[in-house]
Design a protein around this motif. Structure first.
Motif, PDB file in Angstrom:
ATOM      1  N   GLY A  23      35.960  28.461  55.181  1.00  9.45           N
ATOM      2  CA  GLY A  23      36.945  29.328  54.792  1.00  9.45           C
ATOM      3  C   GLY A  23      36.993  30.597  55.732  1.00  9.45           C
ATOM      4  N   ALA A  24      37.160  31.742  55.201  1.00 12.39           N
ATOM      5  CA  ALA A  24      37.311  32.924  56.059  1.00 12.39           C
ATOM      6  C   ALA A  24      35.917  33.130  56.796  1.00 12.39           C
ATOM      7  CB  ALA A  24      37.624  33.934  55.384  1.00 12.39           C
ATOM      8  N   LEU A  26      33.946  31.121  58.269  1.00 13.88           N
ATOM      9  CA  LEU A  26      33.933  30.111  59.494  1.00 13.88           C
ATOM     10  C   LEU A  26      35.132  30.386  60.334  1.00 13.88           C
ATOM     11  CD1 LEU A  26      32.244  26.968  58.349  1.00 13.88           C
ATOM     12  CD2 LEU A  26      31.300  29.049  59.208  1.00 13.88           C
ATOM     13  N   TYR A  27      36.397  30.593  59.891  1.00 16.18           N
ATOM     14  CA  TYR A  27      37.500  30.323  60.668  1.00 16.18           C
ATOM     15  C   TYR A  27      38.366  31.857  60.557  1.00 16.18           C
ATOM     16  CZ  TYR A  27      36.383  25.517  60.145  1.00 16.18           C
ATOM     17  OH  TYR A  27      35.796  24.431  60.349  1.00 16.18           O
TER      18      TYR A  27
ATOM     19  N   ALA B  82      30.418  30.654  49.232  1.00 17.32           N
ATOM     20  CA  ALA B  82      31.182  30.357  50.140  1.00 17.32           C
ATOM     21  C   ALA B  82      32.711  30.458  50.064  1.00 17.32           C
ATOM     22  CB  ALA B  82      30.750  28.787  50.203  1.00 17.32           C
ATOM     23  N   GLY B  84      35.317  33.980  48.407  1.00 16.09           N
ATOM     24  CA  GLY B  84      35.368  35.322  48.022  1.00 16.09           C
ATOM     25  C   GLY B  84      35.549  36.364  49.117  1.00 16.09           C
ATOM     26  N   GLN B  87      31.898  36.393  51.310  1.00 11.95           N
ATOM     27  CA  GLN B  87      31.711  34.682  51.443  1.00 11.95           C
ATOM     28  C   GLN B  87      30.935  34.795  52.887  1.00 11.95           C
ATOM     29  OE1 GLN B  87      35.034  32.124  53.143  1.00 11.95           O
ATOM     30  NE2 GLN B  87      36.218  33.547  51.873  1.00 11.95           N
ATOM     31  N   PHE B  89      29.545  31.068  54.145  1.00  8.77           N
ATOM     32  CA  PHE B  89      29.384  29.527  54.290  1.00  8.77           C
ATOM     33  C   PHE B  89      27.963  29.080  54.916  1.00  8.77           C
ATOM     34  CE2 PHE B  89      29.488  25.426  56.072  1.00  8.77           C
ATOM     35  CZ  PHE B  89      29.587  24.539  54.823  1.00  8.77           C
ATOM     36  N   LEU B 250      28.976  23.545  62.819  1.00  8.27           N
ATOM     37  CA  LEU B 250      28.267  24.902  62.835  1.00  8.27           C
ATOM     38  C   LEU B 250      27.242  24.544  63.994  1.00  8.27           C
ATOM     39  CD1 LEU B 250      27.792  25.874  59.303  1.00  8.27           C
ATOM     40  CD2 LEU B 250      29.604  26.704  60.533  1.00  8.27           C
TER      41      LEU B 250
END
Lengths: 121, 262
Positions: A23-24, A26-27, B82, B84, B87, B89, B250
């Motif tokens: 989501g935001a 990571l991207y 992960a 909201g 977040q 992740f 990652l």
């Protein structure tokens, strides 16, 4: 194949459409990249479907990308299956690039050579 | 002749009545006398059970409709979901992602994936395609004297008119109620009211009663649409697949060996 990279400064709502994963955090959800590319790999896998592709950058150098799509059941609800893409296919693909750099992205949509558009699940 | 036909009809009706009685469970109503919840159902894939903030855009404590206690708001602020506004992740503390723990309930129904309801006279079963998990709602019986503490809790239900009312206890306290991370304790007492509001729509209304975590009971709701294509796929969330994903996306070094390709 002529590569075309468009970094669009379109501010998108960071709506967490994914069940989890990219989501935001990571991207970069404010940017979209569109590439003319050749599919090298298509993995109908958990946790999320992966699309490998090669595309030339602005200098004509081939760069390999891995694009994260959604979970197989979510994509299946949008008409995808494990044979929706084949290595060697030429596509135009749009994705959010990574926040961290590197050749990874979050899938938004693609257009196949026959003009068929496929969207994220 | 007429009398013979009359007695034949009476005999046939008696046999049908007997068969019908046998098919009904002694403790429950025959399935033909209660609403039919069976079918394959698909939800919207929300992030939070807060009715005011279903997509989890707001920070914990600002939703306006969750009566946090100091304990639960501290838990929420310490977590790294992960999804909201906060977040993360890569460093998530979400047990379903970090450890591939079962989602538990009701989170199992929050994925935008399908589940199937199988309805019998004495139990109703939910079968989720995500992780191929399932839950039993036993009808018309009390809770166990000492319920186990389990990922999906112990659920008993009864029909009230057109509504299935389900009472659940015994939830393992490490699960999150939803992807944004609403916590609960082992004392969670959850009441669901499940109703097929029209042929295509199933609505679950939840009441969460958990005094250590929430100052008063609060309500959530999930809505599902009927899918008639009969398809149930599978997605099994494994540590090996997750480590492979993290290595590729990652650039993380796997902490344990990844399952090799055959």
């Amino acid at each position: 194949m002529k590569a075309k990279v468009l970094a669009l400064g379109v501010l998108l709502m960071a709506v967490p459409l994914f069940a989890h994963h990219g989501g935001a955090s990571l991207y970069d959800m404010s940017k979209e990249v569109t590439l003319d590319a050749t599919v090298t790999e298509y993995q109908w896998t958990n946790p999320h479907v992966e699309i490998g592709l090669d595309a030339k950058d602005n200098k004509g150098k081939v760069r390999h990308w891995i694009i994260e799509a959604n979970s197989p059941p979510v994509m299946a609800n949008k008409g995808w299956n494990r044979k929706s893409l084949q290595p060697g296919e030429v596509i135009k693909i749009t994705f959010n690039p990574s926040q961290r750099g590197g050749s990874v992205g979050r899938f938004i949509k693609l257009v196949k050579a026959d003009g068929k558009e496929m969207l994220r699940g | 002749m007429r009398n013979r036909l009359r007695w034949s009809a009476v005999w046939l009706l008696g046999i049908l009545g007997f068969i019908s009685g046998c098919s009904a469970n002694k403790g429950g109503k025959p399935t033909s006398q209660v609403p039919d919840l069976s079918g394959i159902w698909l939800g919207k894939g929300i992030q939070s059970l807060s009715p005011a903030d279903p997509m989890g855009h707001k920070r914990p404590g600002t939703e306006g409709d969750i009566p946090y206690t100091p304990w639960s708001i501290a838990r929420m602020k310490a977590q790294r979901p992960a999804t909201g506004p906060d977040q993360d992740f890569a460093k998530t503390t979400d047990p379903a992602l970090r450890y591939a723990d079962p989602d538990g309930y009701p989170r199992a129904s929050i994925h935008p994936m399908r589940f199937k309801i199988v309805q019998t006279p004495d139990s109703i079963y939910q079968l989720w395609e995500y992780n191929k998990s399932w839950r039993q709602i036993a009808l018309n019986r009390p809770h166990s004297e000492v319920p186990d503490i389990s990922w999906f809790g112990e659920s008993v239900g009864k029909w009230e008119g057109d509504t299935l009312v389900v009472d659940s206890i015994g939830f393992k306290d490490s699960t999150w109620l939803d992807p944004i991370g609403h916590p609960h304790t082992e004392d969670l007492h959850m009441i669901e009211r499940i109703r097929r509001v029209d042929p295509e729509t199933l609505v679950f209304n939840f009441t969460f009663d958990d005094p250590k975590a929430y100052a008063k009971p609060w309500n959530g709701e999930l809505t599902f649409k009927l899918k008639t294509d009969g398809i149930m796929t599978e997605t099994i969330y494994t540590i090996s697949d997750e480590l492979s994903f993290r290595q590729r996306f990652l650039n993380e070094k796997p902490t344990i060996p990844i399952r090799p390709s055959p």
